[in-house]
Enzyme design. Structure first.
Site, PDB file in Angstrom:
ATOM      1  N   GLN A 124       5.225  -3.045  -9.614  1.00  9.47           N
ATOM      2  CA  GLN A 124       6.339  -3.208  -8.677  1.00  9.47           C
ATOM      3  C   GLN A 124       7.474  -3.974  -9.354  1.00  9.47           C
ATOM      4  O   GLN A 124       7.227  -4.986 -10.024  1.00  9.47           O
ATOM      5  CB  GLN A 124       5.904  -3.975  -7.416  1.00  9.47           C
ATOM      6  CG  GLN A 124       5.042  -3.178  -6.463  1.00  9.47           C
ATOM      7  CD  GLN A 124       3.622  -2.999  -6.954  1.00  9.47           C
ATOM      8  OE1 GLN A 124       2.992  -3.954  -7.415  1.00  9.47           O
ATOM      9  NE2 GLN A 124       3.094  -1.789  -6.862  1.00  9.47           N
ATOM     10  N   HIS A 181       0.825  -1.207   0.000  1.00  8.63           N
ATOM     11  CA  HIS A 181       0.000   0.000   0.000  1.00  8.63           C
ATOM     12  C   HIS A 181       0.865   1.265   0.000  1.00  8.63           C
ATOM     13  O   HIS A 181       0.569   2.233  -0.713  1.00  8.63           O
ATOM     14  CB  HIS A 181      -0.928   0.009   1.218  1.00  8.63           C
ATOM     15  CG  HIS A 181      -2.096  -0.913   1.080  1.00  8.63           C
ATOM     16  ND1 HIS A 181      -3.042  -1.058   2.066  1.00  8.63           N
ATOM     17  CD2 HIS A 181      -2.466  -1.735   0.076  1.00  8.63           C
ATOM     18  CE1 HIS A 181      -3.952  -1.923   1.674  1.00  8.63           C
ATOM     19  NE2 HIS A 181      -3.626  -2.355   0.469  1.00  8.63           N
ATOM     20  N   GLU A 202       1.063   1.809   8.135  1.00  6.64           N
ATOM     21  CA  GLU A 202       1.536   2.530   6.951  1.00  6.64           C
ATOM     22  C   GLU A 202       2.045   3.923   7.296  1.00  6.64           C
ATOM     23  O   GLU A 202       2.985   4.418   6.663  1.00  6.64           O
ATOM     24  CB  GLU A 202       0.416   2.575   5.905  1.00  6.64           C
ATOM     25  CG  GLU A 202       0.130   1.190   5.319  1.00  6.64           C
ATOM     26  CD  GLU A 202      -1.257   1.032   4.745  1.00  6.64           C
ATOM     27  OE1 GLU A 202      -1.918   2.070   4.489  1.00  6.64           O
ATOM     28  OE2 GLU A 202      -1.700  -0.124   4.566  1.00  6.64           O
ATOM     29  N   TYR A 233      -9.077   4.241   2.468  1.00  3.15           N
ATOM     30  CA  TYR A 233      -9.735   3.198   3.260  1.00  3.15           C
ATOM     31  C   TYR A 233     -11.215   3.506   3.448  1.00  3.15           C
ATOM     32  O   TYR A 233     -12.052   2.592   3.472  1.00  3.15           O
ATOM     33  CB  TYR A 233      -9.048   3.051   4.621  1.00  3.15           C
ATOM     34  CG  TYR A 233      -7.775   2.249   4.560  1.00  3.15           C
ATOM     35  CD1 TYR A 233      -7.807   0.861   4.521  1.00  3.15           C
ATOM     36  CD2 TYR A 233      -6.539   2.883   4.534  1.00  3.15           C
ATOM     37  CE1 TYR A 233      -6.642   0.120   4.467  1.00  3.15           C
ATOM     38  CE2 TYR A 233      -5.359   2.145   4.470  1.00  3.15           C
ATOM     39  CZ  TYR A 233      -5.417   0.772   4.441  1.00  3.15           C
ATOM     40  OH  TYR A 233      -4.259   0.041   4.374  1.00  3.15           O
TER      41      TYR A 233
END
EC number: 1.14.12.17
Length: 401
Positions: free
Chosen positions: A206, A84, A136, A94
């Site tokens: 990624q 995230h 996070e 969220y």
């Protein structure tokens, strides 16, 4: 959550097992319809191939099954938190996801979704969102506070492209602002973002960092997918074909929890298949560049020499490091390769158990999901403790071993 709410969530486990993917598919469709801006955050290729829907279904089911003691999911939560942060997910996201998830539960379950059940799931989600946001927040703070660190997206220039094999090319990425780049743990990845005019979207992917940290640039080594353009290779193939030296990409700060434990002095066994060697190359480069005395075993599988990237690099390292050995597996051995260290067929750790595999070692495994599953099962059968086996699955987490 109170005990009654936990019981209600637990009671949905059988439904999630049977219809979890249908629920998550409905959820994503609903969310993108009402909040299309989030298509810039999510990997839309994984929406097309169903991997993201499956990964979320697995995660929701795991949370419901362990609602009495979510602490057993700490490893999975940490992995998701790193992902995230690499996508610049913030607390406001969220709230959006929660709204659509609870609405989707109601719409999919119909009359079975009582107000009490929806309230229980809303409470459960709220607690999970709070946990994730807190985790996070710490990762963002760490990324911003170190030298060369940042949060969000930062432009980088492709200073150099180097073909490592017929399929894999390395990209050397330098920040356009001329500043330093943050160090990272060997094995971590960066998220790279490109704008796709044909979709009118930004799309992130990624990529593992394939060298040791140096403070000046990042190197990623990217496989070109056959049959361009394909959903799975949408960004990778564009990097190969359309992003030239001097081109600009955007990166998020390094993230990921599949990392070399640099505090240990135990032996290290690095086991990879195909482009799965990239995070392990970072670990190997780190061990070699720091003069580590640790024993290192490099095990890699590839189809043949033409697609085997970094073959000469690893061979040179093995030749200069007395505590390193390597074993290479090819589908078929070409003439001249019938020698020690080369094997025909799929990577088979059972062939190396004549003192090569050490019970006290840490094992790092990366490759396609079937590859990881086989290696982890073989290591367990050889008596390697589960705590000593570490693996990384590229893409959404769907693998359980």
């Amino acid at each position: 959550m109170n005990s009654d709410q936990k019981a209600l969530v637990t009671a949905t486990v059988s439904t999630l097992k049977a219809h979890g993917v249908a629920l998550t598919t409905h959820f994503y469709r609903r969310m993108f319809e009402h909040n299309p801006e989030l298509k810039n955050v999510f990997n839309m290729s994984n929406q097309q191939n169903g991997k993201q829907q499956m990964a979320l279904a697995i995660a929701v089911l795991a949370y419901a099954e362990n609602i009495e003691d979510p602490s057993v999911l700490v490893h999975a939560v940490t992995k998701i938190g790193h992902k995230h942060v690499s996508l610049d997910i913030r607390p406001e996201h969220y709230a959006i996801v929660g709204r659509h998830l609870i609405a989707s539960i109601g719409e999919v379950l119909g009359e079975a979704a009582t107000p009490a059940l929806l309230e229980a799931w809303a409470t459960a989600y709220g607690e999970l969102a709070g946990l994730m946001s807190g985790l996070e927040s710490g990762l963002y703070q760490h990324a911003a506070n170190q030298e060369g660190g940042w949060t969000g997206w930062r432009p980088f220039a492709v200073k150099q492209k180097v073909a490592e094999s017929d399929e894999i090319t390395s990209f050397y990425l330098y920040p356009t602002d001329g500043g330093k780049v943050a160090d990272y743990q060997p094995g971590q990845y960066v998220s790279l973002r490109l704008f796709l005019p044909e979709l009118n979207l930004f799309q992130p992917r990624q990529y593992s960092l394939s060298s040791a940290p140096n403070g000046e640039y990042y190197r990623i080594s990217v496989k070109k997918e056959a049959g361009s353009p394909t959903p799975d290779g949408l960004i990778s193939n564009r990097l190969h074909d359309f992003v030239a030296e001097g081109g600009i990409v955007e990166l998020a700060a390094p993230a990921g929890d599949f990392t070399l434990d640099t505090s240990k002095q135990t032996p290290v066994v690095l086991v990879s298949g195909g482009v799965g060697q990239t995070p392990l190359l970072s670990m190997l480069d780190y061990l070699m560049s720091t003069g580590s005395p640790r024993e290192v075993v490099w095990v890699h599988g590839s189809r043949d020499t033409q697609v085997h990237a970094f073959r000469e690099t690893v061979t040179q390292l093995a030749g200069h490091h007395e505590n390193m050995q390597q074993h290479i597996f090819y589908d078929t051995l070409a003439p001249g390769l019938e020698q020690e260290g080369y094997h025909a067929g799929f990577v088979d750790l059972n062939k190396l158990n004549g003192g090569t595999l050490m019970p006290e070692a840490d094992y790092y495994v990366c490759g396609p999901a079937p590859f990881i599953r086989k290696q982890v099962q073989d290591l367990a059968a050889l008596g390697v403790p589960r705590a000593a086996i570490h693996f990384e699955e590229f893409g959404p987490a769907t693998l359980s071993v």
